[in-house]
Design an enzyme around this catalytic site. Structure first.
Site, PDB file in Angstrom:
ATOM      1  CG  ASP A   1     -34.396 -38.915   0.488  1.00 56.85           C
ATOM      2  OD1 ASP A   1     -35.514 -39.212   0.942  1.00 56.85           O
ATOM      3  OD2 ASP A   1     -33.748 -37.923   0.863  1.00 56.85           O
TER       4      ASP A   1
ATOM      5  CG  ASP B   1     -39.379 -36.401   1.360  1.00 59.50           C
ATOM      6  OD1 ASP B   1     -38.630 -35.711   2.074  1.00 59.50           O
ATOM      7  OD2 ASP B   1     -40.306 -35.932   0.661  1.00 59.50           O
TER       8      ASP B   1
ATOM      9  CD  GLU C   1     -39.203 -35.168   5.990  1.00 59.35           C
ATOM     10  OE1 GLU C   1     -38.816 -34.009   6.192  1.00 59.35           O
ATOM     11  OE2 GLU C   1     -39.499 -35.597   4.843  1.00 59.35           O
TER      12      GLU C   1
ATOM     13  CG  HIS D   1     -32.376 -32.277   2.760  1.00 57.97           C
ATOM     14  ND1 HIS D   1     -32.622 -33.326   3.617  1.00 57.97           N
ATOM     15  CD2 HIS D   1     -33.504 -32.136   2.013  1.00 57.97           C
ATOM     16  CE1 HIS D   1     -33.828 -33.802   3.392  1.00 57.97           C
ATOM     17  NE2 HIS D   1     -34.385 -33.098   2.429  1.00 57.97           N
ATOM     18  CG  ASP D   2     -35.961 -30.482   4.264  1.00 53.49           C
ATOM     19  OD1 ASP D   2     -35.701 -29.896   3.199  1.00 53.49           O
ATOM     20  OD2 ASP D   2     -36.657 -31.517   4.322  1.00 53.49           O
TER      21      ASP D   2
END
Length: 606
Positions: free
Chosen positions: A116, A223, A292, A364-365
């Site tokens: 990430d 991200d 993302e 994870h979100d």
């Protein structure tokens, strides 16, 4: 089967528009949230040694690459998405040697490691930001610093440069007494946004990325990368600033305007991504870049992921995971299946000839898709709906992402009180919406959190039915950082790996199917019966082979919709069912009647 053994999609078969098909054209990526995956030293937090100890499990599942959420040094304000040193590992997770050992062992198993990367912002404890607080520093312009609004006392209420709100609550501006100015933070106040308009910032980021790639990792998941270019006027002012030329949006129900219209997919995004590609990835092979993609439409996704444009390999889009939300994330409604289908169809259609799609429902979100759209009321319906949702997603064209525990059919956390949550976004949103803006009652907000809080996906991985689910040793002197889900006895890896009828076994079949069948990885996509409210059906075609995917996305027995039924009027031949989540004889009998039982899902070669 991993990247070393599996079939390579022949270059004669079209995938994303490149001359040579990339390794990820028929790959599956597994996301690990490190603090929740495996505690290797009994301190209540997952770590790198813990991950390394579980790599054989992932090899057995059959995945090709791991997306590793941040393990860099961090104050952990936002669980590692606030980085204070890009070239070190946080002691919570281990050391650089532990990271090297993880990469080495993964590579032995044929599994790639994708890290990430958070470069829209850093931690406020990063050396870059600390230097930037001094107006005379060479790094004084590395972040978005602005003076107080004209006529206002710096640091007083209403003196912020504009009315933007932060994603995690409150103003998106924080006053710094040392500098005497405000800095922009799209997220937490401890996550100041980097100023990508400054070329020195960009090249510092590229140097760091090259350092990690040279160390042996295989790419980056980036991200909020589509936020790095902000809209500014000819004088460099942001919307809504004093004497600025661009008006701001109106304030919303919580009292703030949104920065999203001016920071998502900004005017220089393509330029920045192309520069990154040239400075970091030119001359390298076998890497993966996935971003993302807040604010990215399917059409823009095609442009950014078209190999000819030299930007990113793929993006995570958001339109499909917002179909059951009304405006704010916390206003949740029932899923209307045709809306989900249309969002997925738009994504698939946009990259039909070039570019690529990321396939995901969980990360994870996001809350657990099984709790969100499936049926967890009984063990039978949980298993069946978990398989149905998985089959539906994995049979699309693109690269599937599996989030840890998804392959077991893990569910939402089941929390009922605010003090059970650890997620910064959830806690801040409760206080802002309930106590400050008073736009939602405490009971209503707790209900919203139980459905969509990020902590729903962050409970510890359920390895077995012991006290802490095998995440932390049962005799450890500490509790896990986040409570283990209460259904660990029913849902755990130990019970599923050896069970041929488990959710885990079903994911293995889906992954193997993508590895071995070129229609699944590369065939064209055509949706059918898009308006049907219960059945999700589509065709995948490559050459003279046609695969029909049919999924009953409901807890009811339903009639097959017209177009789907017309393709099945001769019934099913058992040897032409590639995969199904129900008994073949029962499925054949139901289809002969023009029906599907609850949560039935299958792929049929016609």
């Amino acid at each position: 089967m991993t990247t070393r053994q599996r079939h390579h999609v022949p270059d004669a078969i079209h995938t994303n528009g490149s001359a040579s098909n990339p390794w990820w054209a028929n790959a599956v990526v597994y996301q690990i949230y490190p603090r929740s995956f495996q505690d290797g030293n009994a301190d209540g937090y997952g770590d790198l040694k813990g991950i390394t100890s579980r790599l054989d499990y992932l090899a057995e599942l059959g995945i090709d690459a791991i997306w590793l959420s941040p393990v860099y040094r961090s104050p952990q304000d936002d669980n590692g998405y606030d980085i204070s040193d890009y070239r070190d590992i946080d002691p919570m997770f281990g050391t650089l040697d532990d990271m090297d050992a993880l990469v080495s062992r993964a590579h032995e198993l044929g599994i790639k490691i994708v890290m990430d990367l958070v470069v829209n912002h850093t931690s406020d404890e990063h050396a870059w930001f600390q230097a930037s607080r001094d107006k005379t520093s060479p790094k004084s312009d590395w972040y978005w610093w602005r003076p107080a609004r004209e006529g206002c006392v710096p640091g007083s209420e209403g003196a912020e440069p504009n009315r933007w709100g932060g994603t995690f609550g409150g103003s998106a501006w924080e006053y710094d007494e040392k500098r005497g100015e405000y800095y922009l933070h799209t997220f937490s106040r401890k996550q100041p946004d980097l100023n990508w308009e400054n070329p020195e910032v960009r090249h510092a980021v590229y140097d760091m990325m090259n350092w990690w790639l040279d160390r042996g990792i295989d790419g980056f998941r980036m991200d909020v990368i589509t936020l790095i270019s902000k809209t500014i006027d000819a004088n460099g002012r942001l919307p809504g600033e004093s004497q600025g030329l661009i008006p701001d949006e109106a304030a919303g129900e919580e009292g703030y305007s949104s920065p999203w219209p001016f920071s998502m997919d900004g005017p220089r995004l393509d330029e920045f991504l192309q520069e990154m590609r040239a400075e970091v990835f030119e001359g390298r092979t076998d890497y993966l870049t996935v971003g993302e993609g807040q604010g990215i439409s399917p059409v823009r996704n095609e442009h950014i992921t078209d190999p000819a444009n030299k930007e990113l390999d793929m993006l995570f889009l958001f339109d499909h995971v917002g179909v059951d939300q009304d405006g704010a994330k916390w206003n949740i409604g029932q899923l209307q299946l045709p809306e989900l289908k249309r969002a997925m169809v738009d994504q698939q259609t946009a990259v039909a000839s070039k570019g690529w799609a990321s396939l995901y429902f969980n990360n994870h979100d996001q809350p657990r898709a099984l709790s969100r759209w499936g049926d967890t009321s009984t063990e039978e319906s949980r298993v069946k709906s978990a398989k149905a949702i998985a089959l539906m997603l994995h049979m699309h064209r693109g690269t599937p992402y599996v989030y840890q525990g998804e392959e077991l059919g893990m569910t939402n956390a089941g929390f009922t009180a605010l003090d059970q949550y650890r997620d910064l976004e959830s806690i801040n949103a409760f206080h802002q919406r309930v106590e400050d803006a008073k736009v939602q009652s405490a009971e209503s907000m707790l209900d919203s959190l139980s459905k969509v809080s990020r902590d729903n996906s962050r409970t510890p991985m359920q390895w077995d039915d012991s006290r802490y689910a095998g995440f932390t040793p049962a005799d450890a002197g500490v509790e896990p950082w986040l409570a283990v889900n209460g259904n660990k006895a029913e849902i755990n890896a130990e019970g599923e790996v050896a069970d041929p009828e488990s959710v885990f076994a079903f994911y293995r079949k889906l992954i193997a199917l993508r590895h071995t069948d070129d229609v699944v990885s590369s065939g064209s996509f055509t949706a059918i019966d898009v308006d049907d409210a219960k059945v999700y059906a589509f065709l995948r075609v490559l050459g003279d082979r046609r695969l029909l995917t049919v999924v009953n996305m409901s807890s009811e027995r339903v009639s097959l919709p017209v177009e789907t039924y017309l393709r099945l009027t001769d019934g099913l031949e058992a040897d032409k069912v590639l995969i199904a989540n129900v008994d073949i004889d029962d499925l054949t009998s139901s289809v002969a009647k023009g029906e599907l039982s609850a949560w039935s899902a299958f792929v049929y070669e016609i």
